[in-house]
Every structure is written in structure tokens, then in C-alpha cells.
Design an enzyme around this catalytic site. Structure first.
Site, PDB file in Angstrom:
ATOM      1  N   ASP A 162      37.221  30.167  58.342  1.00  0.00           N
ATOM      2  CA  ASP A 162      37.786  29.575  57.122  1.00  0.00           C
ATOM      3  C   ASP A 162      36.656  28.883  56.373  1.00  0.00           C
ATOM      4  O   ASP A 162      35.743  28.321  56.986  1.00  0.00           O
ATOM      5  CB  ASP A 162      38.906  28.565  57.476  1.00  0.00           C
ATOM      6  CG  ASP A 162      39.917  28.409  56.351  1.00  0.00           C
ATOM      7  OD1 ASP A 162      39.524  27.952  55.261  1.00  0.00           O
ATOM      8  OD2 ASP A 162      41.095  28.747  56.554  1.00  0.00           O
ATOM      9  N   ASP A 217      32.497  32.219  55.087  1.00  0.00           N
ATOM     10  CA  ASP A 217      33.202  32.963  54.049  1.00  0.00           C
ATOM     11  C   ASP A 217      33.345  34.435  54.459  1.00  0.00           C
ATOM     12  O   ASP A 217      32.409  35.024  55.011  1.00  0.00           O
ATOM     13  CB  ASP A 217      32.407  32.862  52.733  1.00  0.00           C
ATOM     14  CG  ASP A 217      33.261  33.209  51.537  1.00  0.00           C
ATOM     15  OD1 ASP A 217      33.604  32.302  50.765  1.00  0.00           O
ATOM     16  OD2 ASP A 217      33.612  34.412  51.385  1.00  0.00           O
ATOM     17  N   ALA A 244      42.791  35.061  54.977  1.00  0.00           N
ATOM     18  CA  ALA A 244      41.944  34.369  53.996  1.00  0.00           C
ATOM     19  C   ALA A 244      42.077  35.049  52.636  1.00  0.00           C
ATOM     20  O   ALA A 244      42.010  36.271  52.533  1.00  0.00           O
ATOM     21  CB  ALA A 244      40.494  34.381  54.452  1.00  0.00           C
ATOM     22  N   LEU A 246      42.975  34.193  48.048  1.00  0.00           N
ATOM     23  CA  LEU A 246      43.546  33.340  46.993  1.00  0.00           C
ATOM     24  C   LEU A 246      44.968  33.834  46.730  1.00  0.00           C
ATOM     25  O   LEU A 246      45.220  35.041  46.758  1.00  0.00           O
ATOM     26  CB  LEU A 246      42.697  33.436  45.724  1.00  0.00           C
ATOM     27  CG  LEU A 246      41.213  33.077  45.908  1.00  0.00           C
ATOM     28  CD1 LEU A 246      40.450  33.280  44.584  1.00  0.00           C
ATOM     29  CD2 LEU A 246      41.049  31.647  46.402  1.00  0.00           C
ATOM     30  N   TYR A 253      47.269  39.068  41.321  1.00  0.00           N
ATOM     31  CA  TYR A 253      47.361  38.757  42.752  1.00  0.00           C
ATOM     32  C   TYR A 253      48.000  39.931  43.524  1.00  0.00           C
ATOM     33  O   TYR A 253      47.448  40.408  44.528  1.00  0.00           O
ATOM     34  CB  TYR A 253      48.183  37.477  42.939  1.00  0.00           C
ATOM     35  CG  TYR A 253      48.622  37.244  44.349  1.00  0.00           C
ATOM     36  CD1 TYR A 253      47.711  36.915  45.344  1.00  0.00           C
ATOM     37  CD2 TYR A 253      49.976  37.375  44.714  1.00  0.00           C
ATOM     38  CE1 TYR A 253      48.124  36.708  46.655  1.00  0.00           C
ATOM     39  CE2 TYR A 253      50.388  37.167  46.007  1.00  0.00           C
ATOM     40  CZ  TYR A 253      49.469  36.845  46.986  1.00  0.00           C
ATOM     41  OH  TYR A 253      49.881  36.650  48.279  1.00  0.00           O
ATOM     42  N   LYS A 311      46.365  42.663  46.412  1.00  0.00           N
ATOM     43  CA  LYS A 311      46.908  42.955  47.747  1.00  0.00           C
ATOM     44  C   LYS A 311      47.157  44.459  47.906  1.00  0.00           C
ATOM     45  O   LYS A 311      46.873  45.048  48.955  1.00  0.00           O
ATOM     46  CB  LYS A 311      48.205  42.176  47.962  1.00  0.00           C
ATOM     47  CG  LYS A 311      48.009  40.679  48.082  1.00  0.00           C
ATOM     48  CD  LYS A 311      47.332  40.325  49.408  1.00  0.00           C
ATOM     49  CE  LYS A 311      47.163  38.849  49.593  1.00  0.00           C
ATOM     50  NZ  LYS A 311      46.557  38.466  50.859  1.00  0.00           N
TER      51      LYS A 311
END
Ligand code: NAD
Ligand code: UDP
Length: 336
Positions: free
Chosen positions: A31, A58, A81, A83, A148, A152
Site C-alpha cells: 500500500d 506503489d 489498490a 482510485l 472509473y 475497471k
């Protein structure tokens, strides 16, 4: 087994680490703490009596990733991990594609180089887009409406192409519905940096006095009370879904599962249940519809039940009660 959990200090990842440790697995967390706190590692250890290994760094650093995979002899990776704010993704598309798509690519490349080929990916119901029918099953057309969701879906596509090229991989794509709640101990829960965007953490903060009011984004949807309806799932159930998926990674393959409860609740359902549990009024006003919001969606989670033997067990009251317990014990979050 030793499992690498990327984003393991985050909201969902920390609960997965607890479930894995309680099942007897060893856990290594990667993380960068961009949306979490190192304190979480101590809390995981307090709940389980076992401390996960922390490799701070990262996911876009391939050399670091390969070294962690090899040093700790990881057998599988659970990848969280990334956003996750839908609204923000429209304003920062490059950041979202960099972290979510390029980061996942780096991770898969490092895994290939380290010959680790078992991978569970955190996807989202957002990949389905506007419902063509409900509940969404895994065969529902994929047409995400925002950056977003597209980030994915791109990773899901990369996984499918990689599996076609090398069927030695074992992949599980988990499409989460709306994770809420906290660990029953109140030691870990949702505490994002900055202003939360999701309904339940805002309600908890309003009940706890950390935030003045909730704005309900629209009360003119074609639903019974006019507010949006979602399939909320307790984060502990979600974590157990990952343990079930991990057990099924033993066989090579690419499998996709919806993880949800299969029944929707409105914003007012959540407010009223939370008021009842907390015995506090939730101050709210009505705002306009939020751009890109969908009136209603919920999961058909039959595939996870049939193939993984998993189904969500905890109800909305339990979700609100555990969320409230975390808020009461951590009024200012992990930093308090
Ligand atoms: P979170 O922000 O609490 O956890 C993500 C973690 O990843 C954080 O600890 C953050 O510090 C870390 N991180 C972010 N970028 C990183 C990077 N480049 N390198 C290393 N670490 C990094 O979010 P969450 O709610 O726990 O979500 C976890 C995953 O589940 C995300 O991939 C998210 O997209 C997905 N998901 C979440 C929801 C939801 O409503 N919470 C719904 C569907 C899917
Ligand atoms: N919502 C709301 N006010 C808020 C945040 C959310 O009214 O401040 C509503 C939102 O319109 C949706 C539901 O609560 O109907 C769940 O929203 P959330 O952002 O938690 O999940 P998502 O919309 O991404 O499924």
C-alpha cells in the site's frame, strides 16, 4: 498460503486481510497509503493476533512488486489498490487510467516475471452501466458510464486476453455492489482521506456529529420513495467472498462473480435504519440528481452461491450497527 494483498490497508482490503489471517493464511500488504493509514496494520494485528507484513510502495513499480512477490514467496495476489471515486474520475482521467490500468498492468507483468499466476481482481457493478434488465447477472452487457468503470473494464479485458494467451493463469473477477459496514470489533472500518463520496460513511459522520448534514441526490427517481436504490453488502461478507474465491483459484480458469446481497434499499431505507440503530436524527436536505447516477441496481449473485458456496449473510441492520460502532469508537477516524 502467503497472499499478497495490494491496497490491503484500505477499507475493503483491511477486512480481507483479517479474514485471510483468521483462515490461517500469511498476508503481505502493499500500500502507498494514498487513501489509508499505517495505523490500520496495528488494528488488523489486534483483531487477529497476527501481524501482516507491510511492504510500503506503489503498484506502478514493477521491480518493487517482483521483489516483494519473490521475497515473501507469495502464492496468489488479491488486487485492490486503486482510485475509486466515480465523480473525481471524470476530472482526473489520466490519474485513474495510470493508477487503475497501468498499475494493474505492472502488477500482472511482475507476477508473470515471478511466475505467480493466481489473481483476484476487485471490479465493480459500475462496469454494467445503465441496466438493460435487473438484477444484473454476469452476462449483462458491459457499458460503464464513467472513467472509473471503464478503467475497471479495461483491466478485465487485459485479464481475458492474458488468459487466452496463457491458460495457466487462474483468474477471479469479483464485481462488488455497494460495500458498507465495518468489522464487528469497531477497530477497522471506512475512513477515506478527505470528504467521503459514498452514502453510508456520510450518514455515519452526520450521526456522529463529524459532518453537519447529508444531501440526498434526487428524490424524483421512479422508485417507491423517489430516492436511488442500491444493493448494500456488509464488508465482512465481501471479505469472506474473497476467501471463497481464493479457495477456488486452485483450478486454472477465468471466472466472474457478482458479490452483492441481491436486494436493493433506498436512501431513505438506509437513513431510517441508521437512525433507529444510532438513536440519532440524520439531518438531510434534498439536492439535484448526481450526474451519472442510476435509479436502481442490484445483483443476481447466484453464480457465487452455486460455484463458490458463498452468499451474503448480514442484513442492513447489521451493516448500520457495525458502521455506527466504528464511528462511535473512532469519532475522528484512524487519526483521532
Ligand atoms: P480504499 O481507497 O479504501 O483502498 C484502496 C487502497 O489502495 C488504499 O489503502 C490506498 O492507499 C491504496 N492505493 C491506491 N493507489 C495505490 C497505488 N498506486 N499503489 C499502492 N497502493 C495504492 O478503497 P476500497 O473501498 O477499499 O476499495 C478497494 C478496491 O475495491 C478498489 O480497487 C475499488 O475500486 C474497488 N471497489 C470499491 C467499491 C466501494 O464502494 N468501496 C466498490 C466496488 C469496487
Ligand atoms: N447518495 C446521496 N447522497 C450522498 C451520497 C450518495 O443521496 O451524499 C445516494 C446516491 O445518489 C445513490 C446512493 O446514495 O442513490 C448510493 O450512492 P453511493 O455513492 O454510496 O454508491 P453508488 O452510487 O456509487 O452506487
Amino acid at each position: 498460503m502467503t497472499i499478497l494483498v495490494t491496497g490491503g490497508a484500505g477499507y475493503i482490503g483491511s477486512h480481507i486481510c483479517v479474514s485471510l489471517l483468521l483462515q490461517g493464511h500469511s498476508v503481505v500488504i502493499i500500500d502507498n497509503f494514498s487513501n489509508s493509514y499505517a495505523e490500520v496494520i496495528e488494528r488488523i494485528a489486534a483483531i487477529t493476533g497476527k501481524k501482516p507484513v507491510l511492504a510500503k510502495g506503489d503498484i506502478r513499480d514493477r521491480t518493487f512488486l517482483k521483489s516483494v512477490l519473490e521475497t515473501y514467496k507469495c502464492s496468489a495476489v488479491i488486487h485492490l489498490a486503486g482510485l475509486k471515486a466515480v465523480g473525481e474520475s471524470a476530472h482526473r482521467p489520466l490519474d485513474y487510467y495510470d493508477c487503475n490500468v497501468y498499475g494493474s498492468l505492472c502488477l500482472l507483468q511482475a507476477m508473470q516475471a515471478a511466475n505467480v499466476k493466481k489473481f483476484i481482481f476487485s471490479s465493480t457493478a459500475t462496469v454494467y452501466g445503465v441496466p438493460q434488465y435487473l438484477p444484473y447477472d454476469e452476462k449483462h452487457p458491459l457499458a460503464p458510464e464513467n472513467v472509473y468503470g471503464r478503467s475497471k473494464l479495461m483491466v478485465e479485458t487485459i485479464m481475458a486476453d492474458l488468459y487466452a494467451a496463457d491458460p495457466g493463469w487462474s483468474f477471479s473477477i469479483l464485481r462488488y455492489f455497494n460495500p458498507v459496514g465495518a468489522h464487528e470489533s469497531g477497530l477497522i472500518g471506512e475512513d477515506p482521506r478527505g470528504h467521503p463520496n459514498n452514502l453510508m460513511p456520510i450518514i455515519a459522520q452526520v450521526a456522529g456529529g463529524r459532518r453537519e448534514k447529508l444531501t440526498i441526490w434526487g428524490n424524483d427517481y421512479p422508485t417507491a420513495d423517489g430516492t436511488g436504490r442500491r444493493d448494500y453488502i456488509h464488508v465482512a461478507d465481501l471479505a469472506e467472498g474473497h476467501v471463497a474465491a481464493l479457495a477456488h483459484l486452485e483450478k486454472a480458469g477465468l471466472n466472474i462473480y457478482n458479490l452483492g446481497c441481491g436486494r436493493p434499499y433506498s436512501v431513505f431505507d438506509v437513513i431510517h435504519t441508521f437512525e433507529h440503530i444510532s438513536n440519532r436524527p440524520i439531518n438531510y436536505d434534498i439536492g439535484p440528481r448526481r450526474a451519472g447516477d442510476i435509479a436502481e441496481f442490484y445483483a443476481n449473485a447466484a453464480a457465487a452461491k452455486d460455484k463458490l458456496g458463498w452468499e451474503a449473510k448480514r442484513d442492513l441492520r447489521s451493516m448500520c450497527a457495525d458502521m455506527w460502532n466504528f464511528q462511535v469508537k473512532n469519532p475522528q477516524g484512524y487519526q483521532g
